[in-house]
Structure formats: C-alpha cells, structure tokens
Scaffold this active site. Structure first.
Site, mmCIF file in Angstrom:
data_model
loop_
_atom_site.group_PDB
_atom_site.id
_atom_site.type_symbol
_atom_site.label_atom_id
_atom_site.label_comp_id
_atom_site.label_asym_id
_atom_site.label_seq_id
_atom_site.Cartn_x
_atom_site.Cartn_y
_atom_site.Cartn_z
ATOM 1 C CB SER A 184 -3.089 -13.026 -7.699
ATOM 2 O OG SER A 184 -1.826 -12.741 -7.132
ATOM 3 C CG HIS A 212 -6.302 -15.328 -9.398
ATOM 4 N ND1 HIS A 212 -7.381 -14.875 -8.678
ATOM 5 C CD2 HIS A 212 -5.277 -15.425 -8.528
ATOM 6 C CE1 HIS A 212 -7.015 -14.674 -7.422
ATOM 7 N NE2 HIS A 212 -5.740 -15.009 -7.297
ATOM 8 C CE LYS A 243 -6.720 -17.880 -5.427
ATOM 9 N NZ LYS A 243 -6.762 -17.433 -4.049
HETATM 10 C C1 LIG Z 1 -1.549 -17.115 -7.883
HETATM 11 C C2 LIG Z 1 -1.972 -17.832 -6.633
HETATM 12 N N1 LIG Z 1 -1.451 -19.035 -6.375
HETATM 13 C C3 LIG Z 1 -1.785 -19.729 -5.269
HETATM 14 C C4 LIG Z 1 -2.702 -19.225 -4.375
HETATM 15 C C5 LIG Z 1 -3.040 -20.018 -3.154
HETATM 16 O O1 LIG Z 1 -4.262 -20.669 -3.329
HETATM 17 P P1 LIG Z 1 -5.097 -21.164 -2.079
HETATM 18 O O2 LIG Z 1 -5.864 -19.990 -1.567
HETATM 19 O O3 LIG Z 1 -5.976 -22.225 -2.636
HETATM 20 O O4 LIG Z 1 -4.153 -21.682 -1.066
HETATM 21 C C6 LIG Z 1 -3.295 -17.998 -4.617
HETATM 22 C C7 LIG Z 1 -4.286 -17.454 -3.646
HETATM 23 O O5 LIG Z 1 -4.132 -16.455 -3.033
HETATM 24 C C8 LIG Z 1 -2.917 -17.269 -5.761
HETATM 25 O O6 LIG Z 1 -3.447 -16.078 -5.999
#
Ligand SMILES: Cc1ncc(COP(=O)(O)O)c(C=O)c1O
Length: 395
Positions: A184, A212, A243
């Site tokens: 990310s 992502h 997202k």
């Molecule tokens: C790699 C990764 N996993 C999980 C999440 C968490 O997702 P959510 O925003 O739907 O809670 C994110 C978001 O920041 C992320 O970048």
C-alpha cells in the site's frame, strides 16, 4: 500532584510530534470524494484517495444504495449471527464470489477487521505465521491477536522466505504465509507465483491481502491472484470494499470450509453489527458493473501510466511502484510534510506519509491516480510537482 484527567502524558507526546514537524490536523473534505474537491474552502486536485475507479460518488451506486434503504432501512439491526443477516448480504457475497472466481466469500465490516478477524480465526497455538515485513497494520494486528508464533521475512525476499519455511517446517503444525498483493505504501506487487510455489513445496497455507489489487489488477479488477492466474492456489484472498469498490467493508475469498469456519469464529462477525443496507446495495451494484465492463479499469491504468511516466521524467524517485499507487519519495519526515503542504498551497492535495506508517527516512507523498481524473487535471498536477520540486530543491 497533577490532575490525571489533563492527560499530560499525551500532551507531551503530541508536543514531540510538533517538534518533529509531523503533527497534523485532519483535512476536511466539503462534498463528495472526487478527482477535484473542495478542501478547507479551496478547490484542489485530489491525488490522495483510494477511490481508484471513481465509484465513491457514482450515480449507479448511489441509486442502488437509495433503493436498498427504501426497502431495508438504514441499519442491519444486529450482528450477523443474530439477525443482522439479510438476503441482500447473501446476494452480495454470491456476486463477489463469482467476481473473484472463488468458491465462497465472507464479507466483514471493513478490510481492517477482516484481517484482524480472519488471521486470528484460522491460526492457533502450535502454528506459525510468516509475514512480509511491509505488510499492512491490520495484518500485524491480526497476527498479534492470534496465539500462533510469528516470523517476519524481508520484503518480497523469496530466498529469505524459503529459509524461514525450511527452518520451521518440522516445528509447527500449520504455517501461514501472509503478504499484501499490492503493497500500500510503495505500489509494488508481491512475487506471488514464486511465493505460492514455495508454499506448496513446504506445505504452507497462503494469505494475500489484496486491498490495493482488487478492482485494480487482473481481468476487470479481479485482483492479483487473477493477474497471475493463481486461482485455487491461494487459500485466503482478502479484498476491501472501501477502495476501488468505493463503499465500505472487507472480504475474504476462498473455500466453503473457510467461510463455514469464519461464520462461527470470525469475531467481528460475532460481536459487531453487520453492514448497513445502503452499503450492501452499492457494493453489489459496483461488482456487477465491474463484471459488465473493463471501461473503468482501462481508464485507471491509462491514467496511472501517464502520470507515472511524467513524474519520473521530472526526476522524482517513485521507487518500485508497478501499480497506480505512485509514491514520490522525499526522505526526511519534516521535509516530506513541508512538500505536501506546498503542493496543497499550489492546488494539489497529496498527503505526506511518514514514520511510523513507512520506515524512518523514507517519507513520501503517495499519489493515487484514479479512473476519474482527466488528462487536464493530471497535467495541472504535474506542473505543480515541477514548480514545488524546483522551489524546494528536491529535483
Ligand atoms: C493492505 C491493506 N489492507 C487492509 C486495509 C484496510 O482496509 P479498510 O480501509 O477497508 O479497512 C488497507 C487500507 O488502508 C490496506 O491498505
């Protein structure tokens, strides 16, 4: 004696953030999350959202959300296991499983608690979690909640991963390798074919957090597993609905057995109220839309390639990014925040990301190009990067 309610210990920590130049106030967005937004009263180009496909304010999703509210109300009314499970929740999961080309999908209330709930539920004492050093915070927290032992391998280093697997195979019952599909903060893609081959060699399970990658990579956004043609070889594939899908929620795609178990031991599903109908209606519509056309993912990739090429030509370091996530690496924390501030003053909103979200000394502004940006908006943003970079002598 000081009054404990004055929280002096926190005030001191906050002052330390200010001294390091990394203290910030939350930005306030006035209106919907779009390519160009009004932020603190000023119109700016938005290069900060995870709204990859421009779905967060898409008319078809909004219509579906309103229809779901009219029929089902505004709340699920309970945790899923009691009576917060409506027929639209079931339909959402079926559509998602079809999209992901997997047997089953279990949806959680967010990507974060999907990781927290799933990792904890599928591992226990006597197991080993093997995690990439740059995995997302929610994976780290999920692993902390598990009673399994943990080891960390160097970022995407398959030799190191093999060493860990070899050394530990006989010491544990189950081993679970966890990686982000797309990282990310850097936008690089995990070497999944090699990772899956190693997992099979050492009889380990695989867990890919594709927050992502879903909606971005693979056929019409089916994700990193689809991108590499690895269906059936990854045990748990996580995606987020917040997202690219533009709404809220997270899911794990995999087998019927996985789903069956999580419906009994996925703690966020047992102890937190389920997703509201508006979100569910919009999510299902978004996934159906993606299954009907590649228009959105095509536009996303065209924009991303264009922006990355221009930013690199200016001389910025964009690291190993291979996806629309485009980090512009500045380095020192205070300077990174200053760079982000100057971009904003010149009409471009890109948040500065510094330690502890990324390692010390690798501060960056993380540019998120979306399908909704026009070429004209991207050109304007690139001009601002040139101007600010020259002014601050980072080019
Ligand atoms: C790699 C990764 N996993 C999980 C999440 C968490 O997702 P959510 O925003 O739907 O809670 C994110 C978001 O920041 C992320 O970048």
């Amino acid at each position: 004696m000081s009054n404990v309610h004055e929280l002096h210990f926190l005030k001191e920590k906050i002052q330390a953030l200010k001294d390091e130049g990394v203290y910030r106030k939350l930005p306030i967005l006035e209106g919907a999350n779009e390519a160009e937004i009004t932020l603190n009263g000023k119109k700016v180009i938005n290069l900060s959202s995870n709204n990859y496909l421009g779905f967060a304010n898409h008319p078809r999703l909004k219509k579906a959300a309103i229809e779901a509210v009219e029929k089902y109300g505004v709340g699920a009314g309970a945790v899923r296991t009691i009576i917060g499970n409506m027929d639209i929740h079931e339909e959402m999961e079926q559509v998602l499983a079809e999209f992901k080309r997997e047997e089953a999908v279990m949806v959680f209330q967010s990507g974060f608690n999907c990781n927290a709930g799933t990792i904890q539920a599928v591992t226990e004492k006597g197991d080993l979690i093997i995690s990439d050093e740059l995995n997302h915070a929610s994976i780290i927290d999920g692993a902390r909640l598990s009673r399994a032992d943990k080891k960390v391998y160097k970022h995407s280093d398959m030799n190191h991963l093999e060493e860990v697997l070899k050394e530990n195979r006989d010491k544990y019952r189950n081993m679970l390798i966890i990686t982000d599909g797309v990282f990310s903060m850097d936008g690089d893609i995990a070497p999944l074919p090699e990772l899956v081959t190693l997992a099979e060699k050492y009889n380990a399970m695989t867990y890919v957090d594709d927050a992502h990658g879903s909606g971005v990579l693979g056929e019409s956004g089916r994700g990193t597993v689809d991108h590499f043609g690895l269906h059936g070889r990854v045990d748990f594939t996580i995606g987020t609905l917040s997202k690219a899908i533009g709404v809220i929620g997270g899911y794990v795609a995999g087998s019927d057995t996985m789903k069956d178990w999580l419906s009994h031991r996925g703690r966020p599903l047992l102890f937190s109220t389920y997703l509201p109908p508006a979100a569910v209606g919009a999510i299902t519509e978004a996934v159906k839309l993606l299954m009907s056309t590649t228009e959105y993912t095509d536009r996303l990739w065209n924009n991303a390639k264009y922006f990355k090429e221009k930013i690199s030509q200016l001389g910025y370091n964009i690291g190993n990014s291979a996806t629309p996530i485009t980090p512009v690496i500045i380095g020192e924390e205070g300077k990174t925040m200053e760079f982000s501030k100057k971009l904003l003053e010149n009409g471009v909103f890109v948040s500065g990301i510094v330690f502890p979200t990324v390692p010390k000394g690798t501060g960056r502004v993380r540019c998120m190009v979306t399908a909704a940006h026009t070429k004209e908006q991207l050109d304007r943003a690139i001009e601002v990067f040139k101007k600010v970079g020259e002014e601050m002598k980072v080019l």
